[in-house]
Every structure is written in C-alpha cells, then in structure tokens.
Design a protein around this motif. Sequence first.
Motif, mmCIF file in Angstrom:
data_model
loop_
_atom_site.group_PDB
_atom_site.id
_atom_site.type_symbol
_atom_site.label_atom_id
_atom_site.label_comp_id
_atom_site.label_asym_id
_atom_site.label_seq_id
_atom_site.Cartn_x
_atom_site.Cartn_y
_atom_site.Cartn_z
ATOM 1 N N ASP A 219 0.822 -1.210 0.000
ATOM 2 C CA ASP A 219 0.000 0.000 0.000
ATOM 3 C C ASP A 219 0.858 1.264 0.000
ATOM 4 O O ASP A 219 0.474 2.295 -0.515
ATOM 5 C CB ASP A 219 -0.914 0.022 1.232
ATOM 6 C CG ASP A 219 -2.085 -0.927 1.045
ATOM 7 O OD1 ASP A 219 -2.358 -1.295 -0.121
ATOM 8 O OD2 ASP A 219 -2.711 -1.318 2.042
ATOM 9 N N THR A 230 4.615 2.005 -5.847
ATOM 10 C CA THR A 230 3.803 0.840 -5.504
ATOM 11 C C THR A 230 2.950 0.494 -6.717
ATOM 12 O O THR A 230 2.677 1.346 -7.563
ATOM 13 C CB THR A 230 2.868 1.141 -4.325
ATOM 14 O OG1 THR A 230 1.939 2.144 -4.735
ATOM 15 C CG2 THR A 230 3.634 1.630 -3.115
ATOM 16 N N LYS A 232 -0.079 -0.075 -6.587
ATOM 17 C CA LYS A 232 -1.326 0.666 -6.392
ATOM 18 C C LYS A 232 -1.263 2.030 -7.078
ATOM 19 O O LYS A 232 -2.192 2.425 -7.784
ATOM 20 C CB LYS A 232 -1.541 0.844 -4.889
ATOM 21 C CG LYS A 232 -2.985 1.091 -4.500
ATOM 22 C CD LYS A 232 -3.076 1.106 -2.980
ATOM 23 C CE LYS A 232 -4.508 1.340 -2.526
ATOM 24 N NZ LYS A 232 -4.586 1.320 -1.058
ATOM 25 N N TYR A 236 -2.756 -0.662 -10.136
ATOM 26 C CA TYR A 236 -3.093 -2.064 -9.905
ATOM 27 C C TYR A 236 -3.115 -2.294 -8.391
ATOM 28 O O TYR A 236 -2.071 -2.234 -7.742
ATOM 29 C CB TYR A 236 -2.069 -2.994 -10.552
ATOM 30 C CG TYR A 236 -1.858 -2.701 -12.019
ATOM 31 C CD1 TYR A 236 -2.734 -3.210 -12.972
ATOM 32 C CD2 TYR A 236 -0.802 -1.896 -12.429
ATOM 33 C CE1 TYR A 236 -2.550 -2.921 -14.318
ATOM 34 C CE2 TYR A 236 -0.610 -1.600 -13.768
ATOM 35 C CZ TYR A 236 -1.484 -2.114 -14.707
ATOM 36 O OH TYR A 236 -1.308 -1.833 -16.026
ATOM 37 N N ASP A 237 -4.284 -2.541 -7.846
ATOM 38 C CA ASP A 237 -4.378 -2.673 -6.403
ATOM 39 C C ASP A 237 -4.004 -4.092 -5.972
ATOM 40 O O ASP A 237 -4.853 -4.929 -5.711
ATOM 41 C CB ASP A 237 -5.799 -2.323 -5.950
ATOM 42 C CG ASP A 237 -5.863 -2.171 -4.433
ATOM 43 O OD1 ASP A 237 -4.804 -2.302 -3.783
ATOM 44 O OD2 ASP A 237 -6.965 -1.928 -3.916
ATOM 45 N N LYS A 239 -1.527 -6.421 -3.412
ATOM 46 C CA LYS A 239 -0.727 -6.360 -2.197
ATOM 47 C C LYS A 239 -0.335 -7.775 -1.820
ATOM 48 O O LYS A 239 -1.196 -8.650 -1.697
ATOM 49 C CB LYS A 239 -1.584 -5.733 -1.097
ATOM 50 C CG LYS A 239 -0.794 -5.265 0.080
ATOM 51 C CD LYS A 239 -1.686 -4.776 1.205
ATOM 52 C CE LYS A 239 -0.891 -4.886 2.489
ATOM 53 N NZ LYS A 239 -1.725 -4.984 3.661
#
Lengths: 313, 499
Positions: A219, A230, A232, A236-237, A239
């Motif tokens: 994150d 990151t 994100k 692109y989320d 993790k």
Amino acid sequence: MKKTLTALALALTATTALADYPEKPIEVVVGYSAGGGTDVMARTVAQFLEQELGDGASVVVKNMPGAGGQIGFTEVAQADADGYTLGTFNLPAALALTHDRDADYGLNSYTYLANFVEDPNTITVAANSPYQTLDELLEAARTDPGAITVGLSALGGNDHFGANMMAAAAGAEFTLVPFKGASMARTAIMGGHVAAGTMTLGQTTAFPDELRVLAVLADERSSFRPEVPTAKELGYDVKMSSLRGFVAPAGLDAATAETLRAALSAVNENPDFQATMAEQGNPIAFMLGEAFAATAAEQDAVAARIWAESPWK
Amino acid sequence: MYADLLNALPDVFSLANFAAVVIGVIAGIVVGAMPGLSATMAISVLVPFTFGLEPLVALGLMAGIYNGAMYGGAIPAVLLRIPGTPAAVATTFDGYPMAQKGEGGFALQVAVVSSAFGGVASAFALMLLAPPLSKVTLLFGPSEVFWVAIFGLASIIFLLGGNPVKGLISACFGVFVSVVGSDPIYGNDRFTFGQLEMLDGINIVILLVGLYALPPVIDLLETPLKTDGVKSSKLGTEPIWKALPRMKSYWKTWVRGSFIGIWIGILPGAGGSMAAFMSYNEARRASNTPETWGEGEPEGVAAAEVANNADTASALIPALTLGIPGTAVAAVMLGGLLVHGLQPGPMLFRDNPDIVFGFMWQFLFGAILLVVLGGSLATNSFARLLNLPRPLLGSVIIVLMLIGVYSIHGRMFDVYLMLGFGAIGWVMDRLKFPLPPVVLGLILGGFAEENLRLALRIGRGDPMVLFQNTTSLILVALTIAVIVGPSLKKRFTGKGKAQ
C-alpha cells in the motif's frame, strides 16, 4: 466447601505458576534449517526475549526443517499450550500449504503472539531488461499471453500469489517458473533465463546494480527503496508480502499470552533490536495479537481463493 | 580489490582466528573420516553456536571443517573402501587396492598432498576470480544445467569402464531414488507412502552409508577373528617430505583436476563427487598406462582427491556473489554468513571486505594446513585402525554409521532406510553392479529432472528450448562424445591393428 477449596488451591497454583513463568527453558520451533532467514530472525528475537523476560529466562531455538516448514508448524500446533513451546510462523506459506495438502493444522491451531517482519513482494526485472516500467512489462504479457516468464521461489507461496494477483489485476497472463528458492529465481532473472520475478524487496537489496525493481506490491512505498512506486500508484491494487512472526499452540491461557506479548512488544521497542534487524535486511512490521491473527485470516483467505481458482498441484 | 585482499590478511593471523582454522581442519578430518558424518552436518551443527562468535572465528572454523572433511573422507575410502563423504567415492577406486598392496600410507599421503593442492588452487580462484567467474554461473540457466547433469551421468556410465549396461541399470536405480519425495515443481508426493519423513526425498548420506559402508562391514564380520595382514609398519609411514618426490609426475593431473573441480564448483548443485569422477576419468584417459588404473594406481587417488578439494572454495563463488550455493556444504555456510548479517551479493565485497577476504585467506590456509595436520594425523592415528581385530573394527564402524545417520534428522526412520540400502548394496556388490552410478544418479537425477521441467516451462512446452544456445550445444556435443567415443576409439584402433 471441598469444591471451593480445590478451586482455591487450583487458582493459587495457577497464579504461582504464572508468577514464576518461565520456570524452565522456552523452546522456539523453527520449521527451517539453521542459518535461513527465519532462523536468523528467531535467534535474534530469542536473544532479546531472554532479556525482556528477565530472571535468567532461557529461550532456545530448535530447528525442525522439512516439507516446506510443515514439520515445524505441525510440531507447534500439536505441542502443549503451556507457554514453553512457541514457533515461528511464516505467512502466507504456513497456511497456503494447508490448502494444497492434508496438513494436521490450520488457521485456528495457534495463539497468535506477534508478527515481526513484513517483506513486500515486487515486480523485478534484470537491469539490462528491455522493460523499463511495469506497464511495458504488463503490455507485453497482454499482447502475447504467456510470453513473459516469471521466476518464483516456489509454487504456493507469496511469490506465486503475488504473480497471480498481478496477472489478474492487469488482465495479463504470465508463464510461472518455480525455482528452488528465491536466490535461484533471482539468478535466473540476472542471467536472462526468465523475463521477470516477484521476489520480495529484501531479496533485491543486495543487487542494486543488477536488478530493476518496477513496483512494490504494497500500500505504501518502502523506506528501504522510496524511489520505487507501488503497484497501487500505477493503477493495480495488488498487495502481497512475506510475514514472519511468533505463535504458540491454540488454547494458551490469556495471562501467559499477555506476558509473552508484553515481552515481545518490549523486544520490538528495543533500539538495539531494531538496529540488528535492519542490519540483517529485515523490514519490521510489528503486529500484536489480534492484528496478527486478523492478517493470518486474511492471508488464509487469499490462499484459499487462489487454490480454488487455479490449483497449483 | 587486491588492496582489500591484502588488508584482510593481518586479521586472519590473530590468535583466535587462526586457531579456529586449525581446530576446524582437525575436526573436519575426523568428521570426514567417519562414515555417516559429513561436512554439511558438522557445519549445520556449528551454525547456531556461531551466533556468539566473532565472524572470522566462526568462518575460520567452517573453512577448516570444509577443507578437512573433503580430505578426511579419503581415509576410510583408502583403508576400508568406505568413502567417508560422497565426494570420496572415486578415491576408493585406486586407494583401496593400494592399501591391499600395503601402500595405504602412501595412498593417504598422495591424497593429502593432492587435496591440499586442489584446495589451494580453489582458494586462489575464489580470491582472484570470484566476480568474473560468477558471470559464468549466470550463463547456466535451466537448460544448460540440465545438460551438465546429463553429461555427468553419461560420463559415469560409459567412461568408468566395466559393463555399461550394468552401469546404466545402477544409474537408473539412483535416478529412481532421486524421484522419491515431493516433486520439484508442484510438490506432489511421489513414492512417499504417506510418510512425512520421505517428503524431502532421500538424503544422499543415508544412501551412501547404506550402500558403501554396510557391505564391507559384513565382509569384515564374515572373516574369522584375526588382525588384518596389513600392519601399520607396512603402511609406509615414511615422513611426508620423503614421499613428496614420488608425486612429482602428478602435476599435470593436479592442474587438470583443479580446473575441473573449480569449474564444477561454480555450477550450482553438482558438487565434489561429480568433480572427482570427471577428474579421474580425464586423468585415466591421459595416462600412458590406463590398464593399471583401478588396480592401485596412485595417480588415480591424486586425480580424485585434487578435484574434490578444488570445488570447495569455488563452490563459494556463486554462493557469495549470487546467493546460490554450489554444494550442500556451501548452502549451510551461507547460513553461517547470514547469522553475522552478511548478505550474499556484490555488495558483500564492498561492505565487508575484511570479513569476506579474511574468509578466503582462511580457506587458503586451511588447505595448506591439511598437509601438516592431515599428513601426521592420517598416517599415525587413523591408519592404525587396521590393526584392530576385524570384528571389533566392523562393530565400531556400524556404531558410527548408526549414529551418523540418526543424527541427520534425529530419527530412526532414516536408520531403517540406511539398513535397507545396505541390503541392496550388498546384493549389488555380489552381482558386480557398480555402486558409483547409484550415488551420481541420486545427485544428478533430481537435478536433471528439476532443470528439464523448468526449461520446458520457460519454453512453454517446446523441447527446442534445450538446444537454443551455444552453451547447451557444446554440452550436448560433449555428451555424445562421451557415449560414442569409447566404441569409436575401439573400432578405430582395432582397424589399425588389423592392417
């Protein structure tokens, strides 16, 4: 009357036992060989834990390697919950392998004490790779599905899950190549035998001139490599990370668990401990009790979902 | 870099750091000489204790043990035909016949001097050429490593002489044993019969001890109660400097074996036993009297021992620069480095030159110390073992075997497995099936499978991926040469005679 007396006597012995804890050496079971990353963390924590427990407390690390850590994880799950057997716990690996085989333990077999290390996964290519950005790499993987080979340390671990989640988020397809261990995968990337890899950030740090880290699957940016974006941020989320903490068998009485959690918190706050961990390249993400248990449950769900969608064996 | 190398030297000579190497070498020789105890095991046991030690003391102990054990394995290989370590299998070929002829002492002296030569050459390679040699390691991806394994298997089957069909059957048995455990890609259980103990496959030491140590012990126990005909006086206990001139002519073998050992060392996985076999094969091919090999040719001992020590320090090249150990021992040593916060990689050389280069010097001195410590220890103490009454000697060895195998994982399961392999080894021995291909089959079989499957995944199922680059093609050509070479040579020379 007799009953109350017995209860009283029991309560008394319980409190005295508690007051004396630990009255014998505490064993920390490590499911990997001596000298591995988890072992080194366990021994470092053990050393500081002895100081924090005080009173000549002794914390002994016992290596029980084998079957990808399963032998050690099982040993802890089945040990007496008396506070004298603890274990190191690796996420998502420890719980991932309860999905791909019949393991004698599961998410609820443990009392979660504290997590110490969280090392985020990355998308990494060789320094001489034609792919300069994450988007360039993903574009190639979309145009010719499977043309991008991705080196992993193994199937059913965080490297694998990270690659799967990245592919899903990007609508791309990778060819996964599971090597024996992260360093073999890293060498294959450096030698140009595979196009990219998802190794953790910690595994890239010793090779700044040889590798290009395209994104961190976290994150927030890492303080070790603040210039790396990151996933994100790039849209692109995704993790994924590798976590290492301490657990005890399920059913550990609340008071002992509290004693241990307090001692482990004190270890974490010790500046010497922080310095030693930094020197070993271990990024600390301290999580106590409930928070650690919640993360474990979350990781378990991810593993279960990936296993259901694309079983790896 | 060379300045760093020299700067690291003074520290190596501090009392504690130097004593560590000396103690390590002695411990290594003892451990190596005991069937069932290996350098890997000794160093694994040591690693947890090194937490409290200064880095160079810990690393000195490890360097010493590694060097010592690679030679120590030769002692029972020569005296009893029981290799103390997997890498000493090739030492039995000529070492044991020499001992039977009463030249055991000389065989051990050849072994110790050759070991030291290989160790020194390897240490120099590590000190001076680590960064460039690590580039060579990078060339070897899954398809290249697959061909190295196939080349190694072909060499052991076809070059070792004797019956290639029996060699092939033995190798297949070894490869079959390598299949046991979870498969290298998906982790599916194979031939484990639901036993968690089998999931990681069969440890090479269990197989080695069973196959190699049990049959000779049975032989020892079969013979009636008497001391061995070989007396220690006949072992050739002349001082080592008097024996040295007799070894002058081995220098070519030493140089060749060093190159082979260093080369095998920088490739991940194959290790000392493959180096020793290849060096032995090459030296025999180059010899003017190949027919004396296998019947007590001292140069055979020299070839095997120089190579199995020449891969020790060089196995650390990929370990230190890339984090991938060339041998099982190097893997454990990496753990020992990690304990001291030393992460492998190019930064290691920049950030901790004192320790890294100090460690390399310790390897060099460990190798040199072998001559002093190994020379006297071997001839004066271990060789006297042969004077023990045979049943007593046999019983001592059985106890050592049981302890050694039990201590690998601390479980009886492995002991039963070892006894099972012992029975198989005894039968194979009686039926004249060669045992070395079994050992290499186990080592290289798993290696070949894993890399073949990785290569095919990279090629998305297309087998042409195995022939796509020069390194692979060279290895394919070498493999073909090994397989058809001997029969072509026979046909060619046969014709020559007929004319």
